[in-house]
Design an enzyme around this catalytic site. Sequence first.
Site, PDB file in Angstrom:
ATOM      1  N   ASP A  94      -5.578  -3.641  -2.656  1.00 34.92           N
ATOM      2  CA  ASP A  94      -4.691  -3.285  -1.877  1.00 34.92           C
ATOM      3  C   ASP A  94      -4.143  -4.765  -0.991  1.00 34.92           C
ATOM      4  OD1 ASP A  94      -3.356  -2.339   0.617  1.00 34.92           O
ATOM      5  OD2 ASP A  94      -4.570  -0.382   0.275  1.00 34.92           O
ATOM      6  N   SER A 111       0.661  -1.444   0.040  1.00 31.32           N
ATOM      7  CA  SER A 111      -0.085  -0.057  -0.099  1.00 31.32           C
ATOM      8  C   SER A 111       0.865   1.259   0.135  1.00 31.32           C
ATOM      9  CB  SER A 111      -0.843  -0.005   1.075  1.00 31.32           C
ATOM     10  OG  SER A 111      -2.201   0.891   0.904  1.00 31.32           O
TER      11      SER A 111
END
Length: 314
Positions: free
Chosen positions: A168, A56
């Site tokens: 993600d 991320s």
Amino acid sequence: MADHTKHQATPIISIPDHCRIGLALSGGATRGIAHIGALKALIENNIRIDYISGTSIGALIGAFYAFGIPIDTIRRQAEEMSWLSISSLTIPKNGLLSNRIIGDIVEKYLGNVHIEDSPIPLAIIATDIATGEKVTIRKGNLARAIMASTCIPGVFTPIKFEGLTLVDGFLVENVPVSPLREMGADVIISICLSMLRQYREPKGIVNILLNAYEIAIDTSTLATLKDTDVLIVPNLKAISPDDEAQQAAMYTEGYTAGLLSIGRIEDFIQEKYHPKRISLWQRFLQRFNGKKKAPVDDIQVFRALRSGELNQLD
């Protein structure tokens, strides 16, 4: 592209030439600037980073450093980022927003580059939303890979990458330790932004979704850190992630945590490559007397800090 040799500093601690250090950067959304503070402290103390993995926001910051962007430039870019600046509206089919702007930021600084071109070997973690499997990206377009790793499901539209539908990486490995051993790291340093921090005020769908994901992920993060040698956890408990005016405070906490880790890094490397010799008689006495406490590792400390039970480790 910046010259990565600018990151090198006058040696402060001694690291053997054959020692390869890997750095894992966790997810953390708007708390990512704390990564930059910690990284600044490592650079100033000549902690040479040979491999980087990121999840991320950690993937974005790690990629910038791996491709030679100066740390102060990374900080300035981070200070300009907010939910509004990295999001654009899209037709709500698979997500409310697009994170294409993150890809644009990568291309602005680095151009249309591929992960395998990185001067420091780089791994980026994403999640295959069709199978739930972890995807470790070591090759391919860097901007698309970072868009995938920062694509919060339900908030951003999933990213198509090499035939996969990715979101993600924090869903599968928020602190991406596992790729570093595979890449050849002898020592692994992890920076985790999810152990000592506040959740967001539950106002608005984005904050509620983020809190839900982070609460679930926090319960599993400790288990994934067992292969970390030195754990760095900035203390963000008193800082609201919603208050962009507190970015300087998050950076400072990251820098402070990084500085505090230097002694532990030095001790770990010293013990690994130059262990103190203990005679057989001394070992026998230690076992016979049973007085020596088992060492308290970083994960125990931060578990206790988080629960407010640090006195139990005395």
